[in-house]
Design a protein around this motif. Structure first.
Motif, short mmCIF file in Angstrom:
data_model
loop_
_atom_site.label_atom_id
_atom_site.label_comp_id
_atom_site.label_asym_id
_atom_site.label_seq_id
_atom_site.Cartn_x
_atom_site.Cartn_y
_atom_site.Cartn_z
N ILE A 1 3.28 -12.75 -5.07
CA ILE A 1 4.45 -12.05 -4.54
C ILE A 1 4.63 -10.73 -5.28
CG2 ILE A 1 6.94 -12.18 -4.13
CD1 ILE A 1 5.25 -14.19 -2.52
N ASN A 2 4.88 -9.66 -4.54
CA ASN A 2 5.08 -8.34 -5.13
C ASN A 2 6.50 -8.25 -5.70
OD1 ASN A 2 5.95 -5.43 -5.15
ND2 ASN A 2 3.81 -5.15 -4.61
N ILE A 3 6.58 -8.13 -7.03
CA ILE A 3 7.88 -8.16 -7.71
C ILE A 3 8.74 -6.94 -7.37
CG2 ILE A 3 8.99 -7.98 -9.98
CD1 ILE A 3 8.13 -10.77 -9.29
N VAL A 4 8.13 -5.77 -7.33
CA VAL A 4 8.90 -4.55 -7.05
C VAL A 4 9.55 -4.63 -5.67
CG1 VAL A 4 8.79 -2.04 -6.76
CG2 VAL A 4 7.47 -3.14 -8.57
N GLN A 5 8.78 -5.05 -4.67
CA GLN A 5 9.33 -5.18 -3.32
C GLN A 5 10.39 -6.28 -3.27
OE1 GLN A 5 6.46 -5.42 -0.10
NE2 GLN A 5 5.01 -4.12 -1.20
N THR A 6 10.12 -7.40 -3.92
CA THR A 6 11.06 -8.53 -3.89
C THR A 6 12.38 -8.18 -4.55
OG1 THR A 6 9.21 -10.11 -3.94
CG2 THR A 6 11.38 -10.94 -4.59
N VAL A 7 12.32 -7.50 -5.69
CA VAL A 7 13.54 -7.10 -6.40
C VAL A 7 14.34 -6.10 -5.56
CG1 VAL A 7 14.42 -5.82 -8.40
CG2 VAL A 7 12.68 -7.59 -8.71
N THR A 8 13.63 -5.22 -4.85
CA THR A 8 14.31 -4.25 -3.97
C THR A 8 15.13 -4.95 -2.91
OG1 THR A 8 12.53 -2.63 -4.30
CG2 THR A 8 13.97 -2.31 -2.39
N TRP A 9 14.52 -5.90 -2.20
CA TRP A 9 15.23 -6.61 -1.13
C TRP A 9 16.27 -7.56 -1.71
CZ3 TRP A 9 14.54 -3.45 2.32
CH2 TRP A 9 13.29 -2.93 2.65
N ASN A 10 16.07 -7.99 -2.94
CA ASN A 10 17.07 -8.80 -3.64
C ASN A 10 18.40 -8.05 -3.71
OD1 ASN A 10 18.33 -10.23 -6.17
ND2 ASN A 10 17.74 -8.21 -6.91
N TYR A 11 18.33 -6.75 -4.06
CA TYR A 11 19.56 -5.96 -4.13
C TYR A 11 20.13 -5.68 -2.75
CZ TYR A 11 18.82 -5.28 -9.10
OH TYR A 11 18.67 -5.50 -10.44
N GLU B 1 0.21 0.89 -1.17
CA GLU B 1 0.54 -0.54 -1.26
C GLU B 1 1.24 -0.98 0.02
OE1 GLU B 1 3.68 -2.35 -4.05
OE2 GLU B 1 1.84 -2.39 -5.23
N LYS B 2 0.82 -2.11 0.57
CA LYS B 2 1.38 -2.58 1.84
C LYS B 2 2.77 -3.19 1.64
CE LYS B 2 -3.02 -3.63 4.13
NZ LYS B 2 -3.84 -4.70 4.77
N LEU B 3 3.63 -2.95 2.63
CA LEU B 3 4.93 -3.63 2.67
C LEU B 3 4.73 -4.93 3.46
CD1 LEU B 3 7.31 -0.63 3.44
CD2 LEU B 3 6.83 -1.67 1.23
N GLU B 4 5.03 -6.06 2.84
CA GLU B 4 4.76 -7.34 3.46
C GLU B 4 6.05 -8.12 3.71
OE1 GLU B 4 0.37 -8.56 1.90
OE2 GLU B 4 1.96 -8.63 0.39
N LEU B 5 6.06 -8.85 4.82
CA LEU B 5 7.24 -9.62 5.22
C LEU B 5 7.59 -10.69 4.19
CD1 LEU B 5 9.42 -10.30 7.33
CD2 LEU B 5 7.73 -11.78 8.47
N ILE B 6 6.57 -11.29 3.57
CA ILE B 6 6.81 -12.36 2.61
C ILE B 6 7.66 -11.87 1.44
CG2 ILE B 6 4.65 -11.89 1.37
CD1 ILE B 6 6.38 -15.31 1.83
N ASN B 7 7.48 -10.60 1.04
CA ASN B 7 8.27 -10.05 -0.05
C ASN B 7 9.72 -9.86 0.36
OD1 ASN B 7 5.98 -9.81 -1.80
ND2 ASN B 7 5.37 -7.97 -0.68
N PHE B 8 9.93 -9.52 1.65
CA PHE B 8 11.29 -9.39 2.18
C PHE B 8 11.98 -10.76 2.17
CE2 PHE B 8 14.33 -9.42 5.71
CZ PHE B 8 15.07 -8.27 5.43
N ILE B 9 11.27 -11.79 2.58
CA ILE B 9 11.83 -13.15 2.61
C ILE B 9 12.14 -13.64 1.20
CG2 ILE B 9 11.33 -15.57 3.20
CD1 ILE B 9 9.58 -14.48 5.50
N CYS B 10 11.20 -13.41 0.30
CA CYS B 10 11.41 -13.80 -1.10
C CYS B 10 12.58 -13.03 -1.72
CB CYS B 10 10.15 -13.57 -1.92
SG CYS B 10 8.82 -14.73 -1.53
N SER C 1 11.10 3.39 -5.57
CA SER C 1 9.91 2.83 -6.23
C SER C 1 8.91 2.28 -5.22
CB SER C 1 10.32 1.73 -7.21
OG SER C 1 11.18 2.23 -8.20
N ILE C 2 9.40 1.52 -4.24
CA ILE C 2 8.44 0.95 -3.28
C ILE C 2 7.92 2.01 -2.31
CG2 ILE C 2 9.39 -1.39 -3.42
CD1 ILE C 2 10.68 -0.99 -0.71
N LEU C 3 8.73 3.05 -2.06
CA LEU C 3 8.23 4.16 -1.23
C LEU C 3 7.12 4.90 -1.96
CD1 LEU C 3 11.54 5.60 0.29
CD2 LEU C 3 9.72 4.40 1.50
N TYR C 4 7.27 5.07 -3.26
CA TYR C 4 6.22 5.69 -4.07
C TYR C 4 4.95 4.85 -4.03
CZ TYR C 4 3.53 6.85 -8.24
OH TYR C 4 2.51 7.17 -9.10
#
Length: 287
Positions: free
Chosen positions: A26-36, A199-208, A189-192
């Motif tokens: 799981i991509n931590i940067v993406q997951t933390v972003t959607w967490n907020y 780096e791909k944006l993945e649905l699983i990171n959004f769900i996580c 950060s994830i846009l960078y």
């Protein structure tokens, strides 16, 4: 007491999720972003802030927290992945000593015998907990993660105490503003990573991120409710919360994830609990 138990469960669950992130890639940067992102939604639904409060110019303290929260969250995840839940939880919980030091050195508050004893034992606890019979460059890097977690959460605690002093808007509304700033920082950060690093944006990171945000917000909500329910006994909330996270997190880390602990690490764990008890007594008796 039920609110404290729920807050402990949410806090430890966040650590478990971060531990599992590496196993399931799981991509931590993406997951933390959607967490907020989800924390903001939950904040609006739960606290129902006034629009005029949200549009006030953010304090520099808000901006500092907006940057620090995602940054330290990433280091928290790295620390859990590299040295485990137990040691990271202890480093995070014992970061409470930094505001105590700040109160003494910056605000000239009295440092009594109990509080000073608790601080000394707490420092010993951190050192004993993080000692690991491992040599080489990787060991030095692994040490950095919990140290940054320790310093980072201590600084965040000081800043949140300053936020609590702001009278112009409710504290819960301040939380939403801070979460919004953290989301923007994480989004950049994830846009960078997407545009520059491809780096791909993945649905699983959004769900996580949704799951992580639910438990992260739950931890905050139940902790605030615990303080409301036990308004006359804030020290009980403080002690039970910190000790509960260390004990429950240690059981999960050692039993479920088979994290390796030496004898001196166990001594560090006992010292951490002792330190929190002494600090709590210093709050009650002001000695």
């Amino acid at each position: 007491m039920i609110y404290i138990l729920l807050s402990i469960c949410c806090s430890v669950t966040v650590a478990v999720l971060l531990k599992l992130a590496r196993r399931y890639k799981i991509n931590i940067v993406q997951t933390v972003t959607w967490n907020y992102f989800f924390a903001i939604i939950f904040g609006f639904l739960t606290f129902k802030p006034k629009f005029e409060d949200l549009t006030l110019s953010p304090s520099p303290v808000y901006i500092a927290l907006g940057i620090l929260l995602p940054l330290i969250f990433w280091f928290l995840a790295a620390s859990i992945r590299n040295i485990g839940i137990v040691k990271t939880d202890i480093a995070q919980r014992l970061s409470l000593f930094i505001p105590v030091f700040a109160a003494y050195f910056l605000f000239k508050e009295h440092l009594g015998v109990l509080k000073l004893s608790g601080l000394i034992i707490g420092i010993a606890a951190v050192l004993c907990t993080l000692i690991k019979p491992q040599q080489g460059q990787s060991a030095k890097i692994n040490w950095l993660f919990p140290v940054i977690v320790f310093l980072g959460f201590g600084t965040i605690d000081i800043l949140f105490k300053q936020v609590s002093q702001i009278q112009t808007i409710p504290y819960t509304t301040s939380l939403i503003v801070i979460f919004s700033l953290s989301f923007l920082v994480s989004l950049v950060s994830i846009l960078y990573l997407r545009l520059i690093k491809k780096e791909k944006l993945e649905l699983i990171n959004f769900i996580c991120g949704c799951i992580l945000g639910t438990f992260n917000f739950g931890n905050i909500l139940f902790y605030l409710n615990a303080h409301k329910a036990l308004a006359d006994n804030p020290s009980i909330v403080f002690a039970v919360m910190n000790m509960g996270v260390i004990i429950f997190g240690s059981l999960i880390g050692i039993v479920v994830f088979k994290e390796k602990f030496s004898k001196i690490n166990y001594i560090g764990l006992l010292l951490a609990l002792t330190s929190i008890i002494i600090i709590t007594l210093s709050k009650i008796y002001a000695v």
